[in-house]
Design a protein around this motif. Structure first.
Motif, PDB file in Angstrom:
ATOM      1  N   LEU A 124       0.834  -1.210   0.000  1.00 25.19           N
ATOM      2  CA  LEU A 124       0.000   0.000   0.000  1.00 25.19           C
ATOM      3  C   LEU A 124       0.869   1.260   0.000  1.00 25.19           C
ATOM      4  O   LEU A 124       0.621   2.209  -0.764  1.00 25.19           O
ATOM      5  CB  LEU A 124      -0.926  -0.022   1.222  1.00 25.19           C
ATOM      6  CG  LEU A 124      -1.886   1.155   1.378  1.00 25.19           C
ATOM      7  CD1 LEU A 124      -2.820   1.266   0.168  1.00 25.19           C
ATOM      8  CD2 LEU A 124      -2.711   1.008   2.660  1.00 25.19           C
TER       9      LEU A 124
ATOM     10  N   ARG B 151       0.994   4.066  -2.917  1.00 21.86           N
ATOM     11  CA  ARG B 151       0.736   5.481  -2.585  1.00 21.86           C
ATOM     12  C   ARG B 151       1.846   6.362  -3.177  1.00 21.86           C
ATOM     13  O   ARG B 151       1.576   7.415  -3.744  1.00 21.86           O
ATOM     14  CB  ARG B 151       0.731   5.669  -1.068  1.00 21.86           C
ATOM     15  CG  ARG B 151      -0.597   5.437  -0.413  1.00 21.86           C
ATOM     16  CD  ARG B 151      -0.535   5.962   1.036  1.00 21.86           C
ATOM     17  NE  ARG B 151      -1.684   5.507   1.784  1.00 21.86           N
ATOM     18  CZ  ARG B 151      -1.613   4.801   2.912  1.00 21.86           C
ATOM     19  NH1 ARG B 151      -0.448   4.467   3.424  1.00 21.86           N
ATOM     20  NH2 ARG B 151      -2.709   4.431   3.536  1.00 21.86           N
TER      21      ARG B 151
ATOM     22  N   ILE C 280      -6.162  -4.791   0.542  1.00 22.65           N
ATOM     23  CA  ILE C 280      -5.949  -3.329   0.555  1.00 22.65           C
ATOM     24  C   ILE C 280      -6.874  -2.612  -0.426  1.00 22.65           C
ATOM     25  O   ILE C 280      -6.700  -1.429  -0.701  1.00 22.65           O
ATOM     26  CB  ILE C 280      -4.469  -2.973   0.258  1.00 22.65           C
ATOM     27  CG1 ILE C 280      -4.049  -3.468  -1.134  1.00 22.65           C
ATOM     28  CG2 ILE C 280      -3.541  -3.536   1.319  1.00 22.65           C
ATOM     29  CD1 ILE C 280      -2.685  -2.934  -1.570  1.00 22.65           C
TER      30      ILE C 280
ATOM     31  N   LEU D   8      -6.921   1.366  -1.060  1.00 22.59           N
ATOM     32  CA  LEU D   8      -6.540   1.883  -2.376  1.00 22.59           C
ATOM     33  C   LEU D   8      -7.641   2.800  -2.918  1.00 22.59           C
ATOM     34  O   LEU D   8      -7.359   3.869  -3.477  1.00 22.59           O
ATOM     35  CB  LEU D   8      -6.296   0.729  -3.361  1.00 22.59           C
ATOM     36  CG  LEU D   8      -5.001  -0.067  -3.181  1.00 22.59           C
ATOM     37  CD1 LEU D   8      -4.970  -1.263  -4.135  1.00 22.59           C
ATOM     38  CD2 LEU D   8      -3.779   0.820  -3.423  1.00 22.59           C
TER      39      LEU D   8
END
Lengths: 79, 345
Positions: B72, B76, B101, B105
């Motif tokens: 994640l 990002r 995730i 997201l």
């Protein structure tokens, strides 16, 4: 007869089954017989037309047609 | 049409190719989309990194073993420097991680279109015993074993030769009881229990790619027959087919399980009887074959996930030939250097 009906036979003798992806090659006599069988002709009718088109005796035509149908059965193309 | 940035994994197009390059190529060829493709690689040697005409930029991402937090965080970062509107994970092993995730997201503005964890488990080889009858396909005689006692019992019920499978990758053939034991222990070491033992069936090896909308509908499908394969069973040449029992089964699968996302059915057709061999919960490596015959499923998944106006599923011709080939690419070390030192290029 169902599988035979869906087989596509090209002029050069290349035959393709679009449901299984199998391909075959056949000579002009075989292509002639397949196309007649696909048009719902009986083996006897196919034999008569074969004798006429290829100028062979009825006995030879019968032999070729029934022998070829036997091969089609082995390949599960015809019931 | 504004540019859409799509991240794609599985971009190693080696002798056992991932689907990523085919997905990227499909996105680049999508008529109504302007897509910039971001390659998400686990290693600097993944070949897609160097195919700059299909993959615009590449980033190294952490292995699944690093956990969802690391992934994640990396996504990002990629979003912050390259933009990222949508991600298509193309490898089985990463799907559970991405589903974990998915919500995080979405909060970052990165969309996905994935099967749910419950759906993902359905495609397990040990679950095909229940899935096959539900979608009206046959299953080769199969036993799922979780001990040596189970193995002994199964071998009394099954006829050799057998295929011995783990729950993830790989399958081995056993022609004798001794070979079955060897295969069983080899698979156990690779993937643990359960182990699947299955009788071998004869017939034509047919595969189908399809995309479910998650509500029981189909966003497109293509069937093909593998004409030739590599030594590890990967397609080398193939031809498009339309096998009605397999098509009907795929539609039932999407309808019964409300499948969301791409999947591949691997079947063996023996006359009218079609056996289910495997379900893969993602695009297969031959996904570009479908695109090239007019059914661009990666484009369809992007359109659906981003809420763009839908395009009616396309049809395709049977008898279209697929030929995989190898090609050399020569370049300087710059890209490799950047991937090794900075993890991006």
């Amino acid at each position: 007869m169902s599988r035979l009906r869906q087989i596509l036979v090209h002029n050069d003798g290349f035959a393709f089954d679009p449901t299984t992806g199998e391909s075959f090659t056949c000579n002009s006599t075989a292509a002639f017989i397949i196309n007649l069988l696909k048009s719902e002709k009986s083996p006897q009718e196919v034999s008569l037309e074969l004798a006429d088109a290829f100028d062979v005796t009825g006995q030879d035509a019968d032999h070729d047609v029934f022998d070829f149908i036997y091969h089609l059965r082995i390949l599960n193309i015809i019931e | 049409m504004p540019e859409i940035v799509v991240g794609v994994t599985g971009i190693n197009s080696s002798d056992n190719p991932g689907p990523g390059v085919g997905v990227a190529r499909s996105l680049k060829e999508a008529r109504d989309l302007d897509v910039r493709v971001i390659g998400l690689a686990y290693d600097a040697m993944e070949t897609g990194i160097y195919l700059d005409w299909v993959i615009d930029r590449s980033f190294i991402i952490p292995y699944a073993s690093a956990g969802p937090g690391a992934l994640l965080e990396r996504l990002r970062y990629i979003k912050s420097v390259a933009g990222l509107d949508f991600v298509i994970p193309c490898l089985d092993i990463e799907l559970p991680l991405f589903t974990r995730i998915e919500q995080a997201l979405a909060q970052e503005g990165i969309a996905t279109f994935l099967p749910t964890p419950k759906q993902f488990k359905l495609r397990g080889k040990d679950r095909l015993v229940e899935v096959a009858p539900a979608i009206e396909l046959s299953l080769p005689k199969t036993r799922v074993v979780s001990s040596v006692d189970d193995l002994n019992a199964a071998m009394k019920e099954l006829t050799f030769p057998l295929v011995v499978k783990g729950t993830h990758y790989n399958a081995l053939r056993a022609y004798t009881t001794q070979e079955a034991f060897d295969c069983f222990h080899s698979m156990l070491a690779q993937s643990g229990y359960p182990i699947i033992l299955q009788e071998i069936v004869k017939g034509e090896e047919l595969n189908m790619i399809a995309l479910g909308d998650g509500e029981g509908g189909c966003l497109g499908q293509v069937g093909m027959k593998k004409i030739s394969t590599t030594s590890i069973g990967k397609i080398w040449t193939g031809v498009t087919v339309r096998n009605q029992p397999m098509i009907d089964a795929a539609y039932r699968f999407m309808e019964v399980y409300r499948w969301r996302g791409a999947f591949e059915l691997e079947c063996i057709a023996d006359g009218e009887k079609v056996y289910l061999i495997e379900i893969n919960p993602r695009f297969p490596a031959w996904v570009y074959f479908a695109t090239a015959v007019g059914v661009n499923l990666p484009a369809a998944i992007v359109r659906t996930a981003l809420g763009l106006p839908p395009v009616a599923p396309e049809t395709y011709e049977t008898g279209r030939l697929y030929v995989r080939h190898t090609e050399e690419l020569i370049t300087d070390l710059t890209t490799f250097q950047k991937m090794v030192t900075r993890g991006e290029n």
